[in-house]
Design an enzyme around this catalytic site. Structure first.
Site, PDB file in Angstrom:
ATOM      1  N   CYS A  31      14.398  -4.392   4.974  1.00 50.43           N
ATOM      2  CA  CYS A  31      14.880  -3.736   6.183  1.00 50.43           C
ATOM      3  C   CYS A  31      15.805  -2.573   5.858  1.00 50.43           C
ATOM      4  O   CYS A  31      16.281  -2.433   4.734  1.00 50.43           O
ATOM      5  CB  CYS A  31      15.671  -4.710   7.049  1.00 50.43           C
ATOM      6  SG  CYS A  31      14.766  -6.211   7.455  1.00 50.43           S
ATOM      7  N   GLY A  58      11.006  -0.182   6.335  1.00 48.88           N
ATOM      8  CA  GLY A  58      10.375  -1.123   7.252  1.00 48.88           C
ATOM      9  C   GLY A  58       9.626  -0.387   8.330  1.00 48.88           C
ATOM     10  O   GLY A  58      10.180   0.509   8.967  1.00 48.88           O
ATOM     11  N   ASN A 132      20.123  -6.505   6.703  1.00 52.47           N
ATOM     12  CA  ASN A 132      19.146  -6.273   5.641  1.00 52.47           C
ATOM     13  C   ASN A 132      19.437  -7.258   4.520  1.00 52.47           C
ATOM     14  O   ASN A 132      20.575  -7.351   4.065  1.00 52.47           O
ATOM     15  CB  ASN A 132      19.269  -4.831   5.123  1.00 52.47           C
ATOM     16  CG  ASN A 132      18.417  -4.575   3.878  1.00 52.47           C
ATOM     17  OD1 ASN A 132      18.794  -3.789   3.024  1.00 52.47           O
ATOM     18  ND2 ASN A 132      17.274  -5.226   3.763  1.00 52.47           N
ATOM     19  N   GLY A 133      18.400  -7.971   4.086  1.00 51.59           N
ATOM     20  CA  GLY A 133      18.580  -8.941   2.999  1.00 51.59           C
ATOM     21  C   GLY A 133      18.083 -10.309   3.430  1.00 51.59           C
ATOM     22  O   GLY A 133      17.670 -10.497   4.570  1.00 51.59           O
ATOM     23  N   TYR A 272      11.757   1.203  -7.078  1.00 51.71           N
ATOM     24  CA  TYR A 272      10.713   1.454  -6.090  1.00 51.71           C
ATOM     25  C   TYR A 272      11.204   1.681  -4.671  1.00 51.71           C
ATOM     26  O   TYR A 272      10.729   2.561  -3.975  1.00 51.71           O
ATOM     27  CB  TYR A 272       9.747   0.260  -6.091  1.00 51.71           C
ATOM     28  CG  TYR A 272       8.778   0.240  -4.933  1.00 51.71           C
ATOM     29  CD1 TYR A 272       7.659   1.076  -4.930  1.00 51.71           C
ATOM     30  CD2 TYR A 272       8.978  -0.592  -3.837  1.00 51.71           C
ATOM     31  CE1 TYR A 272       6.769   1.075  -3.858  1.00 51.71           C
ATOM     32  CE2 TYR A 272       8.098  -0.601  -2.765  1.00 51.71           C
ATOM     33  CZ  TYR A 272       6.999   0.232  -2.789  1.00 51.71           C
ATOM     34  OH  TYR A 272       6.123   0.232  -1.734  1.00 51.71           O
TER      35      TYR A 272
HETATM   36  P1  AMP Z   1       0.268  -4.300  -6.793  1.00 56.91           P
HETATM   37  O1  AMP Z   1       0.481  -4.428  -8.258  1.00 56.91           O
HETATM   38  O2  AMP Z   1      -1.124  -4.010  -6.400  1.00 56.91           O
HETATM   39  O3  AMP Z   1       0.790  -5.443  -6.031  1.00 56.91           O
HETATM   40  O4  AMP Z   1       1.096  -3.086  -6.259  1.00 56.91           O
HETATM   41  C1  AMP Z   1       1.870  -2.290  -7.073  1.00 56.91           C
HETATM   42  C2  AMP Z   1       2.128  -1.038  -6.312  1.00 56.91           C
HETATM   43  O5  AMP Z   1       2.876  -1.372  -5.149  1.00 56.91           O
HETATM   44  C3  AMP Z   1       2.897  -0.048  -7.097  1.00 56.91           C
HETATM   45  O6  AMP Z   1       2.289   1.206  -6.886  1.00 56.91           O
HETATM   46  C4  AMP Z   1       4.257  -0.060  -6.487  1.00 56.91           C
HETATM   47  O7  AMP Z   1       4.723   1.242  -6.257  1.00 56.91           O
HETATM   48  C5  AMP Z   1       4.113  -0.746  -5.162  1.00 56.91           C
HETATM   49  N1  AMP Z   1       5.166  -1.762  -4.966  1.00 56.91           N
HETATM   50  C6  AMP Z   1       6.314  -1.853  -5.607  1.00 56.91           C
HETATM   51  N2  AMP Z   1       7.070  -2.849  -5.125  1.00 56.91           N
HETATM   52  C7  AMP Z   1       6.386  -3.408  -4.171  1.00 56.91           C
HETATM   53  C8  AMP Z   1       6.649  -4.477  -3.300  1.00 56.91           C
HETATM   54  N3  AMP Z   1       7.820  -5.085  -3.297  1.00 56.91           N
HETATM   55  N4  AMP Z   1       5.676  -4.843  -2.483  1.00 56.91           N
HETATM   56  C9  AMP Z   1       4.536  -4.191  -2.477  1.00 56.91           C
HETATM   57  N5  AMP Z   1       4.242  -3.148  -3.238  1.00 56.91           N
HETATM   58  C10 AMP Z   1       5.144  -2.747  -4.077  1.00 56.91           C
END
Ligand code: AMP
Ligand code: SF4
Length: 497
Positions: A31, A58, A132-133, A272
């Site tokens: 969030c 979000g 958030n959290g 990220y």
């Molecule tokens: P995957 O390995 O297919 O689950 O997705 C990796 C991709 O999702 C990468 O391009 C990341 O930039 C992005 N990503 C990073 N953290 C998350 C997250 N918490 N949930 C979903 N996607 C993420």
């Protein structure tokens, strides 16, 4: 760095509970929160633009609550900020204080009743709370509160926090909050509006970011500083871990509550989640990501023709990687701008399809070339497998995959959706096995040390690294139905590093 002895390791916790992952799979929240105290400004519109800047945190629901000194009005809905708020709605939200929220969740719990802020009418007045959290002991708290007669309208832990504050019966909201936080464990960046006050707090570990700024005679708080740039506010500083900030017509007051020896700022915000134009704890996010890319190139010298970022999240690291390795950067993977974040799709099947809708390589650039794809993280491995496959079909001679963070092998319980453990490819695959699974010619991760060193403005022992190393700063309480648990068993152990 974090020591094994002072934290709970994932395996130790999962032995205590049954079906650790699934029990928590409906608790995930990512969030963004925003708050403003500014008697001279159109606080609803400022919050609207603040939330716009936090939309990446979000996309599922959003809400704004406005206090005018006597009452609190609220509007919330499902979807993007731009879809929920129109001119008329914002015109109807007049006041001097506002709190706003954008929410993302992974499951069916994505209903309007779970949208925030939560508005509560209690014996001392009204409060609107945005959070958030993730708390790690919500179930136990909720059970105890329900046993005492409390009724909940939503399934989110924010309502538990509001209920705990209300039950203290304290006249001042900050005193109620100080009482309430004695019971809650886990991650929370909170903004609360009463009829006359804006209150903000970051949990004692400081997992989730929260910063303080000023604007035209008023104050603002936000999950990320990029929201301040959007509304022309100036960043003053971070809200400190364990700090409560109270803003009213007497000005700004800070209350410091007890904190552990070291904070546990979520390193994934830098990897990220946060926007590159945000600054967290004095560290600009884009610069940290570029430095991660440079370190990745240092740790894995390479012999390839092109460095290609996976847009958008891999771009800063690819830039750093290209600078350090001297290999030219090529924007050879094109993103369809009209598709939301891939992971917004709740089911695996949909997710897989969504990747190809979203990304497409440029054959003319990559045919016959040895390419290095750079992304910020591999979570489930779905995206990377699809992308590697795309590049093979586009005629690349060799496809190497570089990741500017270590393998994500453990789930997050503190507010980022990194999936259940069984879905995390690194939880069951070695690097070699993951490489094979995604079909790459080589797979190279940044080390934990390299990642932390790249965020050079933040001391290396100030991070939560649990999704990478499995050492959780706060124990996740034993699972199962709370009724079956003794109260002592349900108490989370606070990290005493
Ligand atoms: P995957 O390995 O297919 O689950 O997705 C990796 C991709 O999702 C990468 O391009 C990341 O930039 C992005 N990503 C990073 N953290 C998350 C997250 N918490 N949930 C979903 N996607 C993420
Ligand atoms: Fe962030 Fe990972 Fe810690 Fe969760 S477990 S708070 S994603 S570093």
């Amino acid at each position: 760095m974090h020591g094994k002895e002072d934290k709970m390791k994932y395996g130790e916790m999962s032995q205590q509970g049954n079906d650790f992952n699934n029990e928590f799979s409906d608790w995930k929240e990512e969030c963004g929160v925003f708050g403003i105290y500014a008697p001279n400004l159109d606080v609803a519109r400022y919050t609207y633009f603040g939330l716009y800047a936090l939309q990446h945190r979000g996309q599922e629901s959003a809400g704004i609550a406005v206090a005018d000194g006597e009452k609190i009005m609220i509007h919330k809905g499902m979807g993007l900020v731009s879809q929920i708020f129109g001119r008329k709605t914002l015109d109807g939200l007049q006041g001097k204080i506002a709190v706003g929220h954008v929410r993302y969740s992974t499951t069916g719990a994505s209903m309007l009743m779970n949208a925030q802020p939560i508005l509560v009418n209690y014996s001392r007045g009204m409060m609107a709370l945005a959070h958030n959290g993730n708390l790690v002991n919500t179930r136990q708290l909720r059970y105890e509160l329900e046993e005492g007669g409390a009724i909940f309208q939503s399934t989110i832990d924010s309502e538990v926090i509001a209920s705990l504050i209300a039950r203290t019966g304290k006249q001042k909201i900050e005193e109620g909050l100080m009482e309430a936080i004695k019971h809650i464990k886990g991650a929370y960046a909170l903004v609360i509006a009463t009829e006359n006050k804006l209150v903000a707090m970051r949990d004692p570990h400081g997992w989730r970011p929260l910063c303080l700024g000023k604007v035209d005679g008023g104050y603002v708080v936000s999950s990320e500083s990029c929201a301040f740039d959007t509304i022309g506010a100036e960043l003053i500083r971070e809200v400190k871990p364990g700090e409560i900030i109270v803003i009213d017509d007497e000005g700004l007051k800070s209350i410091q509550t007890p904190v552990p020896d070291h904070p546990s700022l979520c390193v994934f915000e830098f990897v990220y989640f946060a926007r590159p134009d945000s600054t967290i704890d004095g560290q600009n996010v884009q610069l940290a990501r570029e430095a991660m890319g440079r370190r990745l190139a240092q740790e894995h010298p390479t012999d390839i023709d092109l460095v290609i970022p996976v847009p958008d999240s891999g771009i800063p690291a690819a830039l750093g990687f290209s600078q350090e390795s001297g290999v030219p950067l090529s924007m050879a993977l094109i993103k369809n701008r009209y598709v939301g974040r891939t992971f917004i799709q709740p089911e695996q099947k949909m997710r897989e399809r969504a990747v190809s809708v979203k990304l497409n390589p440029i054959r003319a650039l990559v045919e016959g070339k040895r390419v290095a794809l750079v992304d910020d993280s591999i979570v489930r491995g779905t995206t990377s497998k699809k992308i590697v496959d795309m590049f093979r079909r586009a005629g690349a001679k060799e496809v190497h995959f570089y990741v500017s963070s270590p393998p994500v092998a453990y789930p997050c319980f503190y507010g980022i959706d990194t999936s259940a453990r069984s879905e995390l490819i690194a939880s069951s695959h070695s690097v070699e096995e993951t490489c094979k699974a995604i079909g790459a010619d080589g797979l190279y991760y940044l080390s934990t040390e390299g990642m932390v060193a790249a965020i050079n403005e933040v001391p290396s022992n100030h991070f939560c690294l649990a999704c990478f190393d499995g050492h959780y700063p706060v124990e996740i309480p034993r699972l199962g139905h709370p009724q079956k648990l003794g109260i002592e068993e349900t108490r989370a152990k606070v990290d005493t590093r």
